[in-house]
Design a protein around this motif. Structure first.
Motif: not given
Length: 424
Positions: A68-93, A95-97
């Motif tokens: 998964p491209a964690a870096g692609a999620l950061r411009p959408f407001g997801f922060g933290g470590s790569n795994n934290e970014v991925l986990a939050r995106a999976a929970s909140e969006d 489809a984007l994840f």
């Protein structure tokens, strides 16, 4: 000028899954939610590359980007470590994840449009990276693909690698899947045909913009290319790219009769430029059969003896009407004289056949010498890639597995092992 065409196949990435992300792609939508088999998918692709090598042709490969491209999620407001970014995106969006987990870069026909050196203003091979603006999951690929192409085609005296066009629907660019080149031979000057859509309504989007095609032609300094409007009926039947209904190689155009809005006008224009052109229209193959079997998403290649072979998916052989037409075409020898069947079922189930998996790059000897040799396969490199996939790619990915951090870790380890194999 003597030249050969090298097929650079995309190596299927370790997060290959069926998330149904591609609207207008019938197979992608139909297999949404099924379990995918990344290891088998990558090995099938490697077996296809080996089949091309066994025909006596030069074969290249292009590795997948990190997913998964964690870096692609950061411009959408997801922060933290790569795994934290991925986990939050999976929970909140979700489809984007799912979009940043996609292994769609395997279909390297969408990596770029390749313009051959005899046709360009400066005599270099030009590669214009596709922006893939029409689909969210694919739109993330452009900058990564641009960097990869610059890495592979590293000799700037022989290659000009352009970045993607500004990513907007008005300039949606899907790369080589909507481009055909016809010429007496690969090293001769040729005619470039850009197939494109229009805003005509319908359930499925028409992804390639004519304005994008015109921009690509300007960037390479092409003289007098042809532009062909896709048949709306074909698009709405599931031919989301032109290479689902037509394929060209040197002086042969193999096409469905309903591929283009003005097919006869296109043929006349091509015959005017290439008197020895062979237009091979299929007979008795419906659009539904063409799209289900991916007959036209086959690789049409020139063999060392000058004859041509059609490299088809096994689904084409399993369709009686399609296979009867293949046998008729081969028997006519015009000049397609051989059919080679390959199994790329995992790719096919996500809507990509043999031709989707490869980027065609025509080069003379000097340009070939300017390619990073680590991306040209020989026996040892093929074996090394195969062993890497067997050791590190996941065997299976069910839909729920995408959100498992253990899978993310395995994907990172697989990419690290691949880079080590490439560098060896």
């Amino acid at each position: 000028m003597t030249a050969v065409e090298i097929n650079f196949d995309g190596l299927v990435g370790p997060t290959h899954n069926y998330a149904g992300l591609s609207v207008g792609n019938v197979a992608s939508q139909a297999n949404f939610g099924e379990t995918a088999y990344p290891r088998a998918a990558a090995l099938q692709g490697l077996a296809k590359m080996r089949a091309v090598m066994d025909l006596g042709l030069t074969q290249g490969f292009l590795p997948p980007p990190m997913r998964p491209a964690a870096g692609a999620l950061r411009p959408f407001g997801f922060g933290g470590s790569n795994n934290e970014v991925l986990a939050r995106a999976a929970s909140e969006d979700l489809a984007l994840f799912r979009a940043v987990c996609s292994a769609s870069s395997m279909w390297r026909a969408n990596a770029a449009t390749v313009l051959a050196a005899p046709d360009t203003a400066d005599g270099r091979v030009h590669l214009v990276t596709a922006n893939l603006a029409g689909m969210l999951h694919r739109s993330f690929e452009g900058p990564e693909t641009h960097d990869l192409l610059r890495r592979v085609f590293r000799d700037e005296t022989r290659f000009a690698v352009h970045g993607p066009l500004p990513s907007a629907r008005h300039f949606g660019d899907e790369g080589a899947a909507n481009h055909m080149r016809l010429a007496h031979r690969h090293g001769a000057a040729g005619t470039n045909v850009f197939a494109h859509g229009e805003l005509r309504g319908g359930a499925f989007p028409e992804r390639q913009s004519r304005r994008a095609s015109e921009a690509v032609a300007r960037l390479a300094g092409l003289t007098d290319p042809l532009y062909a409007l896709q048949n709306a009926k074909a698009v709405q039947a599931g031919a989301f790219h032109n290479d689902v209904v037509a394929v060209a190689n040197e002086n042969v155009l193999l096409t469905h009769p309903e591929a283009f809005e003005d097919a006869q006008g296109l043929y006349a224009a091509l015959h005017g430029r290439l008197p020895n052109l062979h237009v091979v229209e299929t007979q008795g193959v419906s659009l539904a059969d063409a799209i289900a079997s991916y007959l036209f998403n086959s690789q049409l290649v020139t063999l060392p003896d000058g004859a041509m072979a059609l490299i088809l998916p096994v689904e084409a052989r399993e369709n009686a009407r399609v296979w009867a037409e293949v046998e008729r075409i081969v028997a006519a020898n015009n000049p397609i004289s051989q059919a080679v069947v390959v199994d790329v079922r995992e790719s096919m189930r996500n809507g990509g056949g043999p031709a989707c998996l490869r980027l065609r790059v025509p080069v003379d000897d000097a340009a070939k010498a300017g390619i990073d040799p680590r991306f040209i396969l020989d026996e040892a490199r093929w074996d090394r890639l195969t062993r890497t996939v067997e050791a590190h790619w996941p065997e299976a990915i069910a839909p729920g597995d995408l959100t498992d951090p253990a899978l993310w870790d395995q994907a990172r380890a697989a990419h690290a092992a691949l880079e080590q194999a490439i560098g060896a």
